[in-house]
Enzyme design. Sequence first.
Site, PDB file in Angstrom:
ATOM      1  N   ASP A  54     -10.330  12.886 -37.501  1.00  0.00           N
ATOM      2  CA  ASP A  54     -10.605  14.211 -38.038  1.00  0.00           C
ATOM      3  C   ASP A  54     -11.249  13.790 -39.452  1.00  0.00           C
ATOM      4  OD1 ASP A  54     -11.174  16.543 -39.242  1.00  0.00           O
ATOM      5  OD2 ASP A  54      -9.576  17.709 -38.715  1.00  0.00           O
ATOM      6  N   TYR A 144     -25.571  26.837 -43.508  1.00  0.00           N
ATOM      7  CA  TYR A 144     -25.921  25.444 -43.300  1.00  0.00           C
ATOM      8  C   TYR A 144     -26.766  24.854 -44.141  1.00  0.00           C
ATOM      9  CZ  TYR A 144     -27.656  21.624 -40.427  1.00  0.00           C
ATOM     10  OH  TYR A 144     -28.380  20.463 -39.988  1.00  0.00           O
ATOM     11  N   LYS A 148     -26.209  21.943 -47.138  1.00  0.00           N
ATOM     12  CA  LYS A 148     -27.136  20.907 -47.052  1.00  0.00           C
ATOM     13  C   LYS A 148     -27.409  20.612 -48.406  1.00  0.00           C
ATOM     14  CE  LYS A 148     -26.598  18.887 -43.005  1.00  0.00           C
ATOM     15  NZ  LYS A 148     -25.745  17.800 -42.715  1.00  0.00           N
TER      16      LYS A 148
HETATM   17  P1  NAD Z   1     -23.953  17.333 -33.372  1.00  0.00           P
HETATM   18  O1  NAD Z   1     -23.041  18.706 -33.445  1.00  0.00           O
HETATM   19  O2  NAD Z   1     -24.384  17.064 -32.110  1.00  0.00           O
HETATM   20  O3  NAD Z   1     -22.616  16.169 -33.638  1.00  0.00           O
HETATM   21  C1  NAD Z   1     -21.902  16.020 -34.781  1.00  0.00           C
HETATM   22  C2  NAD Z   1     -20.642  15.545 -34.385  1.00  0.00           C
HETATM   23  O4  NAD Z   1     -19.569  15.542 -35.341  1.00  0.00           O
HETATM   24  C3  NAD Z   1     -19.997  16.116 -33.129  1.00  0.00           C
HETATM   25  O5  NAD Z   1     -19.577  14.911 -32.135  1.00  0.00           O
HETATM   26  C4  NAD Z   1     -18.430  16.628 -33.271  1.00  0.00           C
HETATM   27  O6  NAD Z   1     -17.520  16.415 -32.477  1.00  0.00           O
HETATM   28  C5  NAD Z   1     -18.362  15.639 -34.626  1.00  0.00           C
HETATM   29  N1  NAD Z   1     -17.498  16.553 -35.501  1.00  0.00           N
HETATM   30  C6  NAD Z   1     -17.515  17.884 -35.869  1.00  0.00           C
HETATM   31  N2  NAD Z   1     -16.533  18.118 -36.774  1.00  0.00           N
HETATM   32  C7  NAD Z   1     -15.728  16.811 -37.029  1.00  0.00           C
HETATM   33  C8  NAD Z   1     -14.461  16.381 -37.769  1.00  0.00           C
HETATM   34  N3  NAD Z   1     -13.883  17.310 -38.584  1.00  0.00           N
HETATM   35  N4  NAD Z   1     -14.171  14.985 -37.851  1.00  0.00           N
HETATM   36  C9  NAD Z   1     -14.770  14.125 -36.928  1.00  0.00           C
HETATM   37  N5  NAD Z   1     -16.024  14.424 -36.453  1.00  0.00           N
HETATM   38  C10 NAD Z   1     -16.404  15.807 -36.327  1.00  0.00           C
HETATM   39  O7  NAD Z   1     -24.808  17.125 -34.615  1.00  0.00           O
HETATM   40  P2  NAD Z   1     -26.315  16.347 -34.635  1.00  0.00           P
HETATM   41  O8  NAD Z   1     -27.148  16.982 -34.113  1.00  0.00           O
HETATM   42  O9  NAD Z   1     -25.783  15.041 -34.002  1.00  0.00           O
HETATM   43  O10 NAD Z   1     -26.340  16.100 -36.381  1.00  0.00           O
HETATM   44  C11 NAD Z   1     -25.694  15.233 -36.860  1.00  0.00           C
HETATM   45  C12 NAD Z   1     -26.223  15.211 -38.596  1.00  0.00           C
HETATM   46  O11 NAD Z   1     -27.445  15.240 -38.644  1.00  0.00           O
HETATM   47  C13 NAD Z   1     -25.648  16.420 -39.074  1.00  0.00           C
HETATM   48  O12 NAD Z   1     -25.106  16.288 -40.396  1.00  0.00           O
HETATM   49  C14 NAD Z   1     -26.751  17.419 -38.849  1.00  0.00           C
HETATM   50  O13 NAD Z   1     -26.559  18.699 -39.747  1.00  0.00           O
HETATM   51  C15 NAD Z   1     -27.747  16.625 -39.181  1.00  0.00           C
HETATM   52  N6  NAD Z   1     -29.189  17.215 -38.892  1.00  0.00           N
HETATM   53  C16 NAD Z   1     -29.360  17.229 -37.388  1.00  0.00           C
HETATM   54  C17 NAD Z   1     -30.369  17.719 -36.800  1.00  0.00           C
HETATM   55  C18 NAD Z   1     -30.523  17.918 -35.459  1.00  0.00           C
HETATM   56  O14 NAD Z   1     -31.661  18.482 -35.114  1.00  0.00           O
HETATM   57  N7  NAD Z   1     -30.024  17.366 -34.569  1.00  0.00           N
HETATM   58  C19 NAD Z   1     -31.452  18.151 -37.746  1.00  0.00           C
HETATM   59  C20 NAD Z   1     -31.254  18.141 -39.130  1.00  0.00           C
HETATM   60  C21 NAD Z   1     -30.162  17.582 -39.438  1.00  0.00           C
HETATM   61  N1  SER Z   2     -31.864  21.066 -35.798  1.00  0.00           N
HETATM   62  C1  SER Z   2     -30.889  21.673 -37.078  1.00  0.00           C
HETATM   63  C2  SER Z   2     -30.676  23.142 -36.659  1.00  0.00           C
HETATM   64  O1  SER Z   2     -31.380  23.784 -36.099  1.00  0.00           O
HETATM   65  C3  SER Z   2     -31.771  21.448 -38.340  1.00  0.00           C
HETATM   66  O2  SER Z   2     -30.878  20.923 -39.093  1.00  0.00           O
HETATM   67  O3  SER Z   2     -29.564  23.460 -37.215  1.00  0.00           O
END
Ligand code: NAD
Ligand code: SER
Length: 312
Positions: A54, A144, A148
């Site tokens: 965590d 969110y 960010k």
């Molecule tokens: P996701 O939700 O698929 O994955 C996040 C992971 O973090 C999960 O596996 C979750 O179990 C883990 N997690 C959550 N809380 C935790 C904790 N306390 N300790 C350890 N692990 C923990 O998200 P993602 O889409 O892979 O996004 C990853 C990053 O990229 C994030 O910062 C997100 O804001 C950013 N992001 C994603 C997107 C997108 O479209 N996927 C777009 C913009 C930014």
């Molecule tokens: N794909 C992400 C969301 O929709 C953008 O950070 O939250």
Amino acid sequence: MIKEKILVIGASGQIGVELTLALRKIYGNANVVASDLREENDLLKGSGPYVSMDVMNKEMLHVQVIRQNITQIYLLAAILSATGEKNPNLAWSINMQSLLNVLDIAKEEKIHKVYWPSSVAVFGPTSPKQNCPQQTIIEPTTVYGISKYAGEFWCNYYYQRWGLDVRSIRYPGLISYKSAPGGGTTDYAVEIFHDALEEKRYECFLQEDTYLPMMYMPDAIRATIELMEAPEEKIRIRTAYNISGMSFSPKEIASEIKKHIPAFTISYQPDYRQQIADSWPQSIDDSVARSDWGWREDYDLERMTRDMFENL
Ligand code: NAD
Ligand code: SER
């Protein structure tokens, strides 16, 4: 060359799985430690070390960083936009505290590089809708987006004050076939492929003409690695870089899908996520990333759709 040992936090998530696998190809399986709160994703099993952790537990994180001789940290753990609006306090707490824990330990342990993603969600209704620039009015209206934007300034602060090499990208909505998305507003653009294949129809939670900035996962992974491998002097932005892939609406992706599955139909039932989507830009100007470290996307909507169907 310095031997790097990388810790990926949030490795079982949508980006984490693919980024961990890509980093293992470059740095060697044993040199990329995957970690997450939830169980190890099946695609990661057997491909390298995994630690259940965590990130909110700073002591445990610190112990792991020292014990595993970590030199780079990729922090991907977060609560995304749609889930964040359901529990704003939790989203703020996790998104901010995880970053502050990582930055603090990275500073203390002289970590070479930290990666932390931002999002196009930093932009709000007062930002330009089309070709939203790197520097502009930024007034996010989701928890969110606020987290960010605040995070970007913490990254900049640690760089300016302590020379910590933190790098960041404002990802658009990401589309992938390997691991499921985790509670974002752009998740429809992944769900639609699965429903098209399984049911030949999809009910979309956004209106048909809602344009959003999007990107195919292979481009996002390559952008991340290119940014992290760029020489330090090329990184002029220490908050987070705009990058752009494509921009489309539910109606447009549906008609692209129809080319592969002619019987496919889409209907629209907008929910609370419509308001979030409406607050974001429709397209992004990434000229600064292009000139600073040579960013260029490979995938447009047509090429991505073909690749999704080949792989799903
Ligand atoms: P996701 O939700 O698929 O994955 C996040 C992971 O973090 C999960 O596996 C979750 O179990 C883990 N997690 C959550 N809380 C935790 C904790 N306390 N300790 C350890 N692990 C923990 O998200 P993602 O889409 O892979 O996004 C990853 C990053 O990229 C994030 O910062 C997100 O804001 C950013 N992001 C994603 C997107 C997108 O479209 N996927 C777009 C913009 C930014
Ligand atoms: N794909 C992400 C969301 O929709 C953008 O950070 O939250």
